[in-house]
Write an enzyme that holds these catalytic residues in place. Structure first.
Site, PDB file in Angstrom:
ATOM      1  N   TYR A  67       0.807  -1.635   0.237  1.00 28.28           N
ATOM      2  CA  TYR A  67       0.165  -0.200  -0.117  1.00 28.28           C
ATOM      3  C   TYR A  67       1.489   0.969  -0.449  1.00 28.28           C
ATOM      4  CZ  TYR A  67      -4.359  -2.368   1.037  1.00 28.28           C
ATOM      5  OH  TYR A  67      -5.183  -3.409   1.861  1.00 28.28           O
ATOM      6  N   LYS A  75       6.002 -14.495   2.117  1.00 31.28           N
ATOM      7  CA  LYS A  75       5.681 -15.096   0.979  1.00 31.28           C
ATOM      8  C   LYS A  75       7.133 -14.947   0.191  1.00 31.28           C
ATOM      9  CE  LYS A  75       3.314 -16.978  -1.846  1.00 31.28           C
ATOM     10  NZ  LYS A  75       2.991 -18.492  -1.348  1.00 31.28           N
ATOM     11  N   ASP A  86      -0.281 -18.087   2.031  1.00 30.65           N
ATOM     12  CA  ASP A  86      -1.184 -18.658   2.030  1.00 30.65           C
ATOM     13  C   ASP A  86      -1.808 -19.664   2.815  1.00 30.65           C
ATOM     14  OD1 ASP A  86       1.332 -20.126   1.235  1.00 30.65           O
ATOM     15  OD2 ASP A  86       0.719 -20.546  -1.093  1.00 30.65           O
ATOM     16  N   ASP A 113      -4.650  -7.342   5.845  1.00 33.33           N
ATOM     17  CA  ASP A 113      -5.723  -7.323   5.448  1.00 33.33           C
ATOM     18  C   ASP A 113      -6.356  -7.840   5.103  1.00 33.33           C
ATOM     19  OD1 ASP A 113      -8.117  -5.100   3.647  1.00 33.33           O
ATOM     20  OD2 ASP A 113      -7.081  -6.297   2.280  1.00 33.33           O
ATOM     21  N   ASP A 145     -10.159  -9.687   6.834  1.00 26.43           N
ATOM     22  CA  ASP A 145     -10.932 -10.332   6.399  1.00 26.43           C
ATOM     23  C   ASP A 145     -12.076 -11.908   6.868  1.00 26.43           C
ATOM     24  OD1 ASP A 145     -11.987  -8.290   5.988  1.00 26.43           O
ATOM     25  OD2 ASP A 145     -12.471  -8.620   3.913  1.00 26.43           O
TER      26      ASP A 145
END
Ligand code: IPM
Ligand code: MG
Length: 364
Positions: A138, A189, A222, A246, A250
């Site tokens: 971001y 990652k 993942d 982010d 959720d």
């Protein structure tokens, strides 16, 4: 009596319903407590402001916020304005401008909530996601070249600075250390992204040395989604980059029963600038203006605000009040499968706050 100066920025959509509800609950709490009060200032920034002035907030908006002790935020987003404009013009502008680099998202299954995982008991899911909030994916770096032509090129550059990585990881380790299990999972990652994410891992290994009592491990983002579903009890404090967190937050909110409940704190740990507290649910245009919004995410965010302001007793009383109310399924809003309205839930929490006010019973 202490006075806390709080900016109210409802923004758009159901933010305009849940922020006034949050104010009402905070006022009820202050009235019952009688040792502190709030001096609220309302800012009408967001989509409507944009239509009038061509910007989501005034040019000196950040300056206006700097004198506050905290900010209670609703949501940014308008069906008629591109999302990247509403986001970058308001919420990200505040988070980055006030260097609120630690985004903290606790997740628990509150009493009375029917969470979707079959084998997950409420005690198995007690997480805090720590999200890097000012850089990474971001960062805003990047651009478009040859716009509109067949040879157009567009980039979004993920920018990780050693200082930015170190400060968020240090914050995460400190938080993990303050929690009972002293357990931290670093999301990465670095198998596929071989520069910034490799540095991210290296910095974690260095920071971890200062927290020998915190047990930590690494998980690829993942694989982390699978672990959250299959082995929720193996996680406690989760530290991740801006975009990874982010997405994971959720998922966390859904696994805890509803995105209508989850709170967020955007913290400037050095207290150089005010921190900002907001529900994670967003503007939810489909239900806006109908009185159906779940205000619990805002109330829980208000709990985090009280903790940050140094009012732990009041924070605990408000959290207790929220949990009494969620335990009563007749007071569930539509996102939880119920039929209660924003006003009903708000009145119930205000009533709870009034009965638990500083009575010896309340702290028992
Ligand atoms: C959140 C939201 C925002 C984000 C949106 C509204 C841009 O999803 O707070 O998690 O991605 O940061
Ligand atoms: Mg999100």
């Amino acid at each position: 009596m202490k006075t806390y100066k709080v900016a109210l920025v409802p923004g758009d959509g159901i933010g305009k319903e849940v922020v006034p509800a949050g104010r009402q609950v905070l006022e009820a709490l202050a009235a019952a407590d009688n040792t502190f009060r709030f001096d609220f200032e309302h800012f009408d920034w967001g989509g409507d402001y944009y239509r009038l002035h061509g910007a989501m907030m005034p040019a000196d908006g950040l300056e206006m916020l700097k004198s506050k002790d905290a900010i209670l935020f609703g949501s940014a987003g308008d069906p008629h304005i591109p999302d990247h404009i509403t986001l970058w013009g308001l919420r990200l502008k505040i988070c980055q401008g006030l260097d609120q680099y630690a985004n903290v998202r606790p997740t628990r299954i509150l009493p009375g909530i029917d969470a979707p995982l079959k084998r997950c008991r409420p005690e198995d899911l007690d997480w805090v996601i720590v999200r890097e909030n000012t850089e990474g994916e971001y960062s805003g770096a990047g651009g478009r070249v040859h716009q509109g032509l067949p040879i157009e090129v567009a980039t979004d550059l993920s920018v990780m600075t050693r200082a930015g990585v170190e400060r968020i990881q240090r914050f995460g380790f400190k938080l993990a250390q303050s929690r009972q299990r002293k357990l931290l999972t670093l999301i990465t990652k670095s198998n596929a992204q071989r520069h910034a994410m490799v540095m991210w891992d290296e910095v974690a290994a260095e920071v971890a040395k200062d927290f020998p009592d915190v047990k930590w491990d690494k998980e690829l983002v993942d694989a982390a989604t699978v672990r959250m579903v299959n082995r929720p009890a193996s996680l406690d404090t989760i530290v991740a980059t801006n975009l990874h967190a982010d997405i994971l937050s959720d998922l966390a909110a859904a696994l805890a029963g509803s995105i209508g409940i989850g709170p967020t704190a955007n913290i400037n740990p050095e207290r150089q600038f005010p921190s900002m507290f907001e529900p994670i649910h967003g503007s939810a245009f489909d239900i806006m203006g109908k009185g159906l919004a779940n205000p619990v995410g805002t109330f829980w965010s208000a709990v985090m605000m009280l903790e940050h302001l140094g009012e732990p007793d009041a924070a605990r009383r408000l959290m207790q009040a929220i949990e009494h109310v969620t335990a009563n399924t007749r007071l569930h809003t539509r996102d939880l499968g119920g039929a209660a309205t924003t006003v009903e839930v708000t009145s119930a929490v205000c009533a709870e706050v009034a009965v638990t006010a500083r009575s010896p019973l309340a702290t028992a």
